[in-house]
Enzyme design. Structure first.
Site, PDB file in Angstrom:
ATOM      1  N   ASP A 193       0.866  -1.192   0.000  1.00 10.31           N
ATOM      2  CA  ASP A 193       0.000   0.000   0.000  1.00 10.31           C
ATOM      3  C   ASP A 193       0.896   1.233   0.000  1.00 10.31           C
ATOM      4  O   ASP A 193       1.831   1.344   0.785  1.00 10.31           O
ATOM      5  CB  ASP A 193      -0.890  -0.013   1.255  1.00 10.31           C
ATOM      6  CG  ASP A 193      -1.918   1.089   1.226  1.00 10.31           C
ATOM      7  OD1 ASP A 193      -3.111   0.793   1.011  1.00 10.31           O
ATOM      8  OD2 ASP A 193      -1.530   2.272   1.402  1.00 10.31           O
ATOM      9  N   GLU A 250      -4.505   2.366  -4.358  1.00  6.72           N
ATOM     10  CA  GLU A 250      -3.043   2.425  -4.350  1.00  6.72           C
ATOM     11  C   GLU A 250      -2.492   1.204  -3.647  1.00  6.72           C
ATOM     12  O   GLU A 250      -1.490   1.240  -2.989  1.00  6.72           O
ATOM     13  CB  GLU A 250      -2.515   3.722  -3.711  1.00  6.72           C
ATOM     14  CG  GLU A 250      -3.350   4.396  -2.628  1.00  6.72           C
ATOM     15  CD  GLU A 250      -3.605   3.602  -1.368  1.00  6.72           C
ATOM     16  OE1 GLU A 250      -4.490   2.698  -1.466  1.00  6.72           O
ATOM     17  OE2 GLU A 250      -2.975   3.835  -0.330  1.00  6.72           O
TER      18      GLU A 250
HETATM   19  P1  GH3 Z   1      -1.822   5.507   4.254  1.00  6.26           P
HETATM   20  O1  GH3 Z   1      -0.383   5.784   4.315  1.00  6.26           O
HETATM   21  O2  GH3 Z   1      -2.418   5.250   5.606  1.00  6.26           O
HETATM   22  O3  GH3 Z   1      -2.137   4.422   3.304  1.00  6.26           O
HETATM   23  O4  GH3 Z   1      -2.459   6.811   3.734  1.00  6.26           O
HETATM   24  P2  GH3 Z   1      -3.184   7.040   2.411  1.00  6.26           P
HETATM   25  O5  GH3 Z   1      -3.460   8.436   2.218  1.00  6.26           O
HETATM   26  O6  GH3 Z   1      -2.483   6.355   1.283  1.00  6.26           O
HETATM   27  O7  GH3 Z   1      -4.518   6.220   2.627  1.00  6.26           O
HETATM   28  P3  GH3 Z   1      -5.984   6.403   2.145  1.00  6.26           P
HETATM   29  O8  GH3 Z   1      -6.560   5.058   1.987  1.00  6.26           O
HETATM   30  O9  GH3 Z   1      -6.635   7.303   3.098  1.00  6.26           O
HETATM   31  O10 GH3 Z   1      -5.919   7.098   0.779  1.00  6.26           O
HETATM   32  C1  GH3 Z   1      -5.768   6.427  -0.458  1.00  6.26           C
HETATM   33  C2  GH3 Z   1      -5.927   7.405  -1.495  1.00  6.26           C
HETATM   34  O11 GH3 Z   1      -5.582   6.881  -2.792  1.00  6.26           O
HETATM   35  C3  GH3 Z   1      -7.280   7.971  -1.619  1.00  6.26           C
HETATM   36  C4  GH3 Z   1      -7.526   8.160  -3.065  1.00  6.26           C
HETATM   37  O12 GH3 Z   1      -7.700   9.487  -3.419  1.00  6.26           O
HETATM   38  C5  GH3 Z   1      -6.265   7.671  -3.710  1.00  6.26           C
HETATM   39  N1  GH3 Z   1      -6.539   6.906  -4.892  1.00  6.26           N
HETATM   40  C6  GH3 Z   1      -7.145   5.700  -4.933  1.00  6.26           C
HETATM   41  N2  GH3 Z   1      -7.212   5.266  -6.227  1.00  6.26           N
HETATM   42  C7  GH3 Z   1      -6.614   6.255  -6.978  1.00  6.26           C
HETATM   43  C8  GH3 Z   1      -6.391   6.374  -8.361  1.00  6.26           C
HETATM   44  O13 GH3 Z   1      -6.712   5.545  -9.172  1.00  6.26           O
HETATM   45  N3  GH3 Z   1      -5.746   7.505  -8.795  1.00  6.26           N
HETATM   46  C9  GH3 Z   1      -5.376   8.457  -7.923  1.00  6.26           C
HETATM   47  N4  GH3 Z   1      -4.765   9.525  -8.414  1.00  6.26           N
HETATM   48  N5  GH3 Z   1      -5.611   8.333  -6.637  1.00  6.26           N
HETATM   49  C10 GH3 Z   1      -6.206   7.261  -6.134  1.00  6.26           C
HETATM   50 MG    MG Z   2      -2.013   4.294   1.341  1.00  6.28          MG
HETATM   51 MG    MG Z   3      -4.825   2.174   1.007  1.00  2.00          MG
END
Ligand code: GH3
Ligand code: MG
Ligand code: MG
Length: 531
Positions: free
Chosen positions: A391, A435
């Site tokens: 992650d 992610e």
């Molecule tokens: P942590 O270190 O605890 O994992 O923090 P984090 O911010 O990575 O965790 P969180 O799950 O809160 O956030 C994941 C983010 O990933 C939220 C979302 O906006 C972003 N995201 C998810 N899928 C995509 C994608 O396909 N493209 C982009 N640009 N962002 C994405």
């Molecule tokens: Mg994350």
């Molecule tokens: Mg995550």
């Protein structure tokens, strides 16, 4: 109703129609030509019968003419001489000349002598002749020679008469010579033998009713008309020829029964043609049935069963095995082309449903399937299987800072870094969430898994994706949870990897952590290589 039955039915109906029309036309033309042949033969035969009687009458006429110019006859008529008559025109002379009657009239119709003869050598009894109207005719018309039939007590008689003159025809005639020949059974038999025709002569018989008249068939002789009448059944033609006497009154009939040989033969031929047509139809139907079966029905059934089977099995990669340049062969080719298109579309769809569109890596669905496969394989062969869940750290902040499109680019770079980390083809990477990535490492123990986790983090570090808002590094980092599959369920393995990932996050991120079970075996969570 099957195609074969339909084809055979259509064939049989067409054939029956054709046979009926042909037979009807054949029957008509055969009957017409047989009628013409029969008509011609019957006319010729009746003509021969009439001619034979006419010839006999002609013979009698010649004899009468000869005797009428006989000098001694002349003398006898002028001066009757019974002794001469007995000697020269009596029974002795009548027998060889086949005469039944000789009458000599003098002038004014005076009867000079009348001699009769029957075939037994006796006298023919003609009691009513002298009182008959014939005598008046012969007396009044005596100067007009002629021939004809007379009805007598003994039956029909061929009769000729001529005036008696000198041999050089000079001087007046002195009387009339009348000679008669009985048309009896013996003469009829003789004429039958000559003509070879089975006719009968019936005195005083009249024409039956309901006959068909064939007019003007013969040139009329002195004893009948030129017409004759007919009737027929299937096998025999009955011909009737009306006779008349010298007074032109009804004198009887000639009947002739002829077998209808032409018609009988024709009928036989017609039946043979009918039978041959039936046999031909049967043989052709059988041949057609065989041909239709092998050339069409059998191949059509094979085609249908193959199509049904591959549709039921959804085996779009299979093809229909029917060859040939006919319609069925072309249809099979077209169906195979359709199958190829379906197969290719399905493959594309499969690819799409199993691929992550952003990174090009296998997606969650593909990962689940691969995990299940590798897990069951591991259960079977007992070799170790490592699961890594990754992650990206603080990625929300990354997005917030650099924007979502930049986040997408960053995710692609993470995926590329992961790809560069793997060496073995059996290793499998998937993007299983926003992610989040998962890495499956078959035949890899905990040490190997840790080494792989280090390598991944190294590659990520080498990628140097700047992350200004990260709390752990200036570049993009990731946390990894490691679990080695044990004697457990698949869900338990995933949970353990997830727990390890959670631990890595909790312990400060940018690191790899093993699940507690693996931790007991080796050192605890790995510290970030870069730290
Ligand atoms: P942590 O270190 O605890 O994992 O923090 P984090 O911010 O990575 O965790 P969180 O799950 O809160 O956030 C994941 C983010 O990933 C939220 C979302 O906006 C972003 N995201 C998810 N899928 C995509 C994608 O396909 N493209 C982009 N640009 N962002 C994405
Ligand atoms: Mg994350
Ligand atoms: Mg995550």
């Amino acid at each position: 109703m099957g195609t074969r039955v339909k084809i055979l039915l259509a064939f049989m109906i067409s054939f029956a129609l054709m046979a009926t029309i042909s037979l009807t036309l054949l029957g008509r033309s055969m009957n017409a030509s047989y009628d013409a042949i029969e008509h011609r033969d019957l006319t010729a035969n009746m003509g021969r019968v009439v001619q034979s009687i006419e010839a006999s009458l002609q013979h009698l006429n010649t004899l009468t003419r000869d005797w009428s110019v006989w000098t001694e006859m002349y003398d006898h008529a002028a001066h009757p001489n019974p002794a001469w008559a007995q000697e020269n025109i009596g029974n002795n002379a009548m027998e060889p000349a086949d005469l039944s009657l000789v009458m000599i009239f003098g002038t004014q119709g005076r009867l000079i002598s009348m001699t009769t003869h029957d075939k037994k050598g006796g006298k023919l009894q003609l009691p009513t002749l002298q009182a008959s109207p014939y005598l008046a005719l012969l007396q009044t018309d005596a100067h007009q020679p002629g021939c004809g039939l007379m009805k007598t007590d003994a039956g029909l008689m061929l009769t000729c008469w001529a005036r008696i003159t000198k041999s050089d025809s000079s001087g007046d005639f002195v009387g009339t010579l009348v000679s008669g020949r009985l048309l009896d059974a013996a003469l009829t038999l003789k004429l039958r033998e000559q003509t070879r025709l089975p006719f009968e002569v019936h005195a005083a018989r009249i024409l039956p009713q309901g006959l068909q008249l064939w007019p003007d068939m013969l040139s009329p002789p002195g004893f009948g008309s030129g017409d004759f009448s007919t009737s027929h059944d299937a096998n025999t033609y009955h011909l009737y020829y009306r006779l008349h006497d010298v007074l032109h009154e009804n004198a009887g009939l000639i009947t002739l029964d002829m077998p209808r040989e032409v018609h009988i033969q024709g009928e036989l031929l017609y039946r043979q043609v009918q039978q041959q047509l039936v046999w031909t139809a049967l043989i052709m139907t059988i041949l057609l049935a065989v041909a239709v079966h092998f050339l069409f029905v059998q191949r059509l059934r094979k085609f249908t069963s193959q199509l049904v089977k591959l549709t039921e099995e959804t085996a779009w990669d299979k093809r229909i095995d029917i060859n040939g340049s006919d319609e069925l062969g072309i249809l099979s080719g077209k169906v195979n082309m359709l199958l190829r298109m379906i197969e290719s579309k399905i493959n594309i769809l499969k690819e799409l449903t199993l691929t992550d569109t952003l990174t090009g890596l296998p997606n969650r669905r593909a990962f689940d399937a691969r995990l299940a496969l590798e897990f069951s394989r591991k259960q079977r062969n007992g070799r170790s299987l490592a699961l890594l869940l990754l992650d990206v750290d603080y990625f929300k902040l990354y997005n917030d800072h650099y924007g979502h499109p930049a986040g997408d680019i960053a995710l692609k770079e993470v995926a590329a870094a992961l790809g560069r980390s793997l060496f073995r083809t059996a290793d499998f990477i998937a993007r299983i969430g926003g992610e989040e990535f998962a890495i499956l490492l078959p035949e890899t123990d905990v040490d190997g898994a840790k080494k792989m986790a280090d390598r991944i983090r190294m590659r990520l570090q080498e990628s140097s994706i700047p992350h200004a808002d990260s709390c752990v590094a200036a570049h993009l980092t990731a946390s990894i949870g490691i679990a080695i599959a044990g004697n457990e369920t698949l869900e338990a393995l995933v949970n353990r990897a997830d727990r390890a990932l959670y631990t890595a996050k909790r312990d400060g991120r940018d690191r790899a952590c093993c699940d507690a079970r693996e931790t007991r075996l080796t050192a605890s969570c790995l510290k970030a290589v870069s730290s």
